[in-house]
Design a protein around this motif. Structure first.
Motif, mmCIF file in Angstrom:
data_model
loop_
_atom_site.group_PDB
_atom_site.id
_atom_site.type_symbol
_atom_site.label_atom_id
_atom_site.label_comp_id
_atom_site.label_asym_id
_atom_site.label_seq_id
_atom_site.Cartn_x
_atom_site.Cartn_y
_atom_site.Cartn_z
ATOM 1 N N TYR A 144 43.696 2.572 5.306
ATOM 2 C CA TYR A 144 43.064 2.923 4.029
ATOM 3 C C TYR A 144 44.080 3.119 2.901
ATOM 4 O O TYR A 144 43.796 2.824 1.724
ATOM 5 N N GLN A 145 45.308 3.621 3.213
ATOM 6 C CA GLN A 145 46.297 3.820 2.152
ATOM 7 C C GLN A 145 46.686 2.501 1.510
ATOM 8 O O GLN A 145 46.826 2.398 0.287
ATOM 9 N N PHE A 146 46.867 1.464 2.340
ATOM 10 C CA PHE A 146 47.188 0.150 1.789
ATOM 11 C C PHE A 146 46.050 -0.346 0.907
ATOM 12 O O PHE A 146 46.281 -0.870 -0.199
ATOM 13 N N LEU A 147 44.817 -0.204 1.376
ATOM 14 C CA LEU A 147 43.665 -0.696 0.624
ATOM 15 C C LEU A 147 43.549 -0.026 -0.735
ATOM 16 O O LEU A 147 43.306 -0.676 -1.759
ATOM 17 N N ILE A 148 43.753 1.285 -0.772
ATOM 18 C CA ILE A 148 43.628 2.020 -2.031
ATOM 19 C C ILE A 148 44.747 1.634 -2.994
ATOM 20 O O ILE A 148 44.525 1.466 -4.195
ATOM 21 N N MET A 149 45.965 1.468 -2.474
ATOM 22 C CA MET A 149 47.080 1.069 -3.344
ATOM 23 C C MET A 149 46.890 -0.341 -3.895
ATOM 24 O O MET A 149 47.153 -0.615 -5.061
ATOM 25 N N LEU A 175 35.996 7.117 -7.865
ATOM 26 C CA LEU A 175 35.594 6.665 -6.534
ATOM 27 C C LEU A 175 36.769 6.750 -5.571
ATOM 28 O O LEU A 175 36.595 7.071 -4.392
ATOM 29 N N THR A 176 37.967 6.497 -6.083
ATOM 30 C CA THR A 176 39.176 6.599 -5.258
ATOM 31 C C THR A 176 39.297 7.980 -4.629
ATOM 32 O O THR A 176 39.664 8.124 -3.456
ATOM 33 N N ASP A 177 38.996 9.023 -5.414
ATOM 34 C CA ASP A 177 39.125 10.393 -4.910
ATOM 35 C C ASP A 177 38.149 10.655 -3.764
ATOM 36 O O ASP A 177 38.509 11.293 -2.764
ATOM 37 N N ILE A 178 36.905 10.171 -3.894
ATOM 38 C CA ILE A 178 35.907 10.354 -2.847
ATOM 39 C C ILE A 178 36.376 9.675 -1.563
ATOM 40 O O ILE A 178 36.316 10.253 -0.467
ATOM 41 N N ILE A 179 36.845 8.436 -1.687
ATOM 42 C CA ILE A 179 37.261 7.681 -0.507
ATOM 43 C C ILE A 179 38.464 8.334 0.163
ATOM 44 O O ILE A 179 38.520 8.459 1.394
ATOM 45 N N GLN A 180 39.441 8.783 -0.658
ATOM 46 C CA GLN A 180 40.610 9.449 -0.078
ATOM 47 C C GLN A 180 40.213 10.717 0.674
ATOM 48 O O GLN A 180 40.716 10.990 1.766
ATOM 49 N N MET A 181 39.304 11.506 0.085
ATOM 50 C CA MET A 181 38.870 12.741 0.756
ATOM 51 C C MET A 181 38.196 12.431 2.084
ATOM 52 O O MET A 181 38.419 13.109 3.085
ATOM 53 N N CYS A 182 37.352 11.404 2.108
ATOM 54 C CA CYS A 182 36.655 11.046 3.339
ATOM 55 C C CYS A 182 37.645 10.585 4.412
ATOM 56 O O CYS A 182 37.523 10.954 5.579
ATOM 57 N N SER A 199 52.820 9.191 4.067
ATOM 58 C CA SER A 199 52.572 8.721 2.697
ATOM 59 C C SER A 199 53.601 7.704 2.229
ATOM 60 O O SER A 199 53.775 7.495 1.044
ATOM 61 N N ILE A 200 54.289 7.033 3.169
ATOM 62 C CA ILE A 200 55.379 6.134 2.792
ATOM 63 C C ILE A 200 54.881 4.993 1.903
ATOM 64 O O ILE A 200 55.568 4.566 0.970
ATOM 65 N N LEU A 201 53.668 4.499 2.153
ATOM 66 C CA LEU A 201 53.146 3.410 1.318
ATOM 67 C C LEU A 201 52.871 3.879 -0.101
ATOM 68 O O LEU A 201 53.093 3.151 -1.071
ATOM 69 N N ILE A 202 52.386 5.110 -0.210
ATOM 70 C CA ILE A 202 52.126 5.659 -1.541
ATOM 71 C C ILE A 202 53.442 5.916 -2.266
ATOM 72 O O ILE A 202 53.562 5.663 -3.473
ATOM 73 N N GLN A 203 54.451 6.417 -1.543
ATOM 74 C CA GLN A 203 55.775 6.592 -2.146
ATOM 75 C C GLN A 203 56.296 5.251 -2.680
ATOM 76 O O GLN A 203 56.829 5.172 -3.788
ATOM 77 N N SER A 216 51.955 19.522 -2.940
ATOM 78 C CA SER A 216 52.759 18.453 -3.533
ATOM 79 C C SER A 216 52.328 17.134 -2.937
ATOM 80 O O SER A 216 52.073 17.020 -1.746
ATOM 81 N N MET A 217 52.206 16.110 -3.801
ATOM 82 C CA MET A 217 51.721 14.827 -3.318
ATOM 83 C C MET A 217 52.275 13.713 -4.187
ATOM 84 O O MET A 217 52.728 13.927 -5.296
ATOM 85 N N ASN A 218 52.214 12.495 -3.659
ATOM 86 C CA ASN A 218 52.558 11.304 -4.430
ATOM 87 C C ASN A 218 51.279 10.518 -4.592
ATOM 88 O O ASN A 218 50.976 9.609 -3.832
ATOM 89 N N SER A 219 50.470 10.900 -5.566
ATOM 90 C CA SER A 219 49.155 10.291 -5.727
ATOM 91 C C SER A 219 49.252 8.978 -6.482
ATOM 92 O O SER A 219 50.091 8.795 -7.340
ATOM 93 N N ILE A 220 48.353 8.033 -6.163
ATOM 94 C CA ILE A 220 48.346 6.777 -6.897
ATOM 95 C C ILE A 220 47.631 6.938 -8.218
ATOM 96 O O ILE A 220 47.677 6.075 -9.066
ATOM 97 N N THR A 221 46.913 8.047 -8.372
ATOM 98 C CA THR A 221 46.303 8.338 -9.666
ATOM 99 C C THR A 221 47.010 9.531 -10.275
ATOM 100 O O THR A 221 47.530 10.384 -9.578
#
Length: 466
Positions: A95-100, A19-26, A231-235, A372-377
């Protein structure tokens, strides 16, 4: 939103999709979408408007808590629903904060991913000559409240004077500093007060030879310094997670290593072909970086097969490693930076920070890297699942210290497709937690010392071909 074009669009089923992937794409595509999520008798909804998560509801719970409740469901079904333009805005955060935050809560709930807990905060000492960077690192490390920065030193000499007083659980060390540089400091730390050390440096200033020397001297891991962007929050999430993992490093198991001897050009093996019956995938993380080159060199010497090496190192660094590895492996060594044909007698280097798909065509198998990405998954789940579906030969998965295992979905698919999972003998691992988790799930076929893996593979591949 009601539409006059009821027959436009597509309908279908996608399995094993997070579900995380769907939300991130949207959110990344600035889409407006409503999602109804069903889990057993429970039902909730998440509303995304113009790329922002604006509302969520489960029963009488609304807002952020409803969103986190839904995201912590391990499985279920979902469908798109119409979005009412007048629906309330009950969520304000990005949304980045919410997903993390949802990912953090999922990790807390998943007991299978917890191997003991810390009653006290992790004590970290920062060694960096830039006061600005030290402040950035301090803010990054302490943002989630589970790390205390107990000391900041401007060079190696100050760090050595400070260690006994602050007693850190972990040290982050810059490479280039005045008075005493990182390499000299690391040597003294490993002799005087052994402690897990993570090298944090800008990849652009770090040559592969320099980084490998730090790892050979005892550094548990290497990370890039945070970069201020979207992407600082994801980093931040990923850095904190890796610091906690590195702090579990059992420094008493460290053995100073030397690189394997250089392979003469006349001993290099010719690049193979696309039709090969076995594929070896080496997954190495914190605590294994210094000796993964020895394992790859042994594999290249002992067998002829496909070979992929996954490492938890920054993509830019992995892309620079072929020069170093090519001197010491009898296979040709390449990094996967573009659409690449998978052939035998070639070692393909990949970073866990880059998503890679597998494609089958008339000319064989191809590796297709994304951005290249810093994914939470973990990207490993998706890659290994893809590999299991497309590759029709025998897969041998080797897991070393600190290996990135994701949610285990990729490893499960490897096992389901008759793949073999071999792990490093855990008593020899600096960081054994990921391997403990795989073992607890009864997914391990064999557990051996690293220096025995290549000969074991040779016997297994020969016996399967007889």
């Amino acid at each position: 939103m009601p539409s006059d074009h009821k027959d436009e669009g597509f309908a279908g089923t996608l399995r094993n999709l997070h579900l995380t992937d769907i939300i991130q794409m949207c959110c990344l595509s600035v889409t407006t979408l409503g999602i109804r999520v069903m889990k057993d008798e429970k039902e909730g909804e998440i509303i995304i408007r113009d790329g922002d998560i604006v509302h969520s509801q489960v029963g009488n719970i609304t807002g952020e808590e409803a969103f986190y409740t839904i995201m912590c469901w391990k499985s279920g079904n979902f469908e798109s629903i119409d979005v009412d333009p007048s629906s309330p805005k009950t969520i304000q955060r990005h949304y980045q904060f919410l997903i993390m935050e949802a990912a953090r809560r999922m990790d807390e709930k998943d007991e299978s991913r917890e191997v003991g807990t810390r009653e006290e905060k992790l004590r970290v000492m920062i060694v960096d000559d830039s006061s600005v960077m030290s402040r950035i690192l301090t803010a990054t490390f302490t943002a989630e409240g589970d790390i205390d920065v107990v000391g900041v030193a401007r060079n190696g000499e100050e760090a050595l004077e400070m260690i006994d007083a602050v007693k850190p659980d972990l040290i982050t060390l810059d490479m280039n500093m005045p008075v005493m540089d990182g390499k000299s400091a690391l040597k003294h730390i490993m002799i005087k007060t052994p402690c897990p050390v993570v090298i944090m440096s800008n990849v652009g200033s770090a040559t592969q030879n320099t980084v490998m020397k730090f790892l050979e001297l005892g550094a548990v891991d290497f990370m890039s310094k945070p970069v201020k962007n979207e992407s600082i929050l994801i980093q931040q999430e990923m850095i904190v997670k890796r610091l906690h993992r590195a702090a579990k490093g059992r420094i008493n198991l460290f053995r100073r290593t030397q690189p394997p001897p250089v392979v003469p050009q006349d001993k290099k093996k010719a690049i193979g072909n696309v039709g090969f019956d076995s594929l070896v995938v080496v997954n190495a993380g914190a605590g294994a970086h210094s000796y993964v080159i020895h394992l790859l060199a042994d594999i290249c010497k002992e067998i002829d097969s496909g070979l992929i090496a996954l490492q938890t190192l920054p993509p830019q660094l992995v892309h620079s490693l072929p020069d170093y590895y090519n001197q010491r492996c009898s296979y040709q060594v390449e990094s996967v930076e573009e659409r690449t044909k998978l052939v035998s007698n070639t070692c393909f280097l990949m970073s866990n920070g880059v998503p890679v798909n597998v494609e089958t065509g008339a000319e064989g198998y191809f590796l297709l890297p994304g951005k290249s990405m810093n994914s939470i998954t973990s990207n490993n789940d998706q890659f290994l699942t893809d590999l299991a579906e497309h590759y029709h030969g025998e897969i041998f998965m080797l897991l070393l210290s600190g290996a990135e295992i994701g949610q285990l979905e990729g490893l499960k698919r490897i096992r389901e497709n008759s793949g073999t999972i071999i792990i490093q003998e855990r008593d020899t691992c600096m960081i054994r937690d990921p391997l403990d988790i795989v073992s607890k799930e009864k997914m391990v076929d064999m557990e051996v010392k690293v220096n025995e893996m290549a000969s074991l593979l040779k016997k297994m591949i020969q016996s399967s071909g007889d």
